[in-house]
Design a protein around this motif. Structure first.
Motif, PDB file in Angstrom:
ATOM      1  N   HIS A  47       0.778  -1.327  -0.186  1.00  0.00           N
ATOM      2  CA  HIS A  47      -0.022  -0.014  -0.177  1.00  0.00           C
ATOM      3  C   HIS A  47       0.715   1.374   0.119  1.00  0.00           C
ATOM      4  CE1 HIS A  47      -3.480  -2.429   0.557  1.00  0.00           C
ATOM      5  NE2 HIS A  47      -4.148  -1.399   0.610  1.00  0.00           N
ATOM      6  N   LYS A  51       0.157   2.905  -3.399  1.00  0.00           N
ATOM      7  CA  LYS A  51      -0.853   3.822  -3.454  1.00  0.00           C
ATOM      8  C   LYS A  51      -0.540   5.236  -3.042  1.00  0.00           C
ATOM      9  CE  LYS A  51      -4.275   0.242  -3.026  1.00  0.00           C
ATOM     10  NZ  LYS A  51      -5.530  -0.386  -2.324  1.00  0.00           N
ATOM     11  N   PHE A 166      -4.176   7.991   0.762  1.00  0.00           N
ATOM     12  CA  PHE A 166      -4.835   6.885   0.168  1.00  0.00           C
ATOM     13  C   PHE A 166      -5.786   6.174   1.282  1.00  0.00           C
ATOM     14  CE2 PHE A 166      -0.790   4.964   1.674  1.00  0.00           C
ATOM     15  CZ  PHE A 166      -1.202   3.638   2.504  1.00  0.00           C
TER      16      PHE A 166
END
Length: 174
Positions: A47, A51, A166
């Motif tokens: 992540h 992201k 995010f």
């Protein structure tokens, strides 16, 4: 002999990591992580690298000095190149976020480490509490603790502030 001196002279067994929690006057040896811990680490790593709104470095075993001890967070997120040429134990100054994934003694991650990161003014502390099945984002360090927390059960989503920007889906942590 002071506890810091004992800690610095400690011969840590291969595969383990040692941390100094000064609030508890405790030296902690942590064994290698289990597969659930590693799965959570992999999810968070993906992540943050895939992201986040900006490019970041993620360190898995960076030693950080804080006013409350010497900790090795499961993950240290910083600007690209922040720790280039750094010593093994570095100041937490400039770190954007640290995350911990609870293991055998979640109490350490819930309190002494949280307070240490807040005292070092780390802007965000993300705690994946596997025993309670919660993810908590602590932000806005002030007066030695975080003043804002956002908590979701595994399966929920948690929005990370800028510069990450995010939404972390915690469903895979179930």
């Amino acid at each position: 002999m002071e506890i810091l001196q004992v800690f610095l002279e400690l011969k840590t067994p291969q595969g383990f990591r040692s941390e100094l929690i000064e609030l508890d006057e405790e030296i902690v040896l942590t064994p290698p992580p289990d597969d659930g811990h590693e799965a959570a680490f992999s999810l968070l790593s993906r992540h943050f690298t895939d992201k986040a709104a900006i490019d970041l470095d993620l360190s898995g075993d960076k030693g950080l000095t804080t006013p409350h001890g010497r900790f090795i967070p499961d993950g240290t997120v910083s600007p690209v190149g922040h720790f280039k040429d750094a010593e093994p134990w570095s100041s937490a100054e400039g770190v954007l976020l640290v995350f911990e994934i609870t293991g055998t003694d979640p109490r350490r991650d819930r309190e002494p480490k949280r307070l240490g990161y807040a005292a070092a003014d780390v802007p965000c502390y993300l705690l994946v509490d596997r025993s309670e099945k919660w993810v908590t984002l602590f932000t806005s360090p002030e007066n030695g603790d975080y003043s804002v927390l956002t908590k979701v059960e595994f399966g929920g989503s948690i929005d990370l502030p800028a510069p990450f920007s995010f939404t972390l889906d915690t469903a895979p942590l179930r």
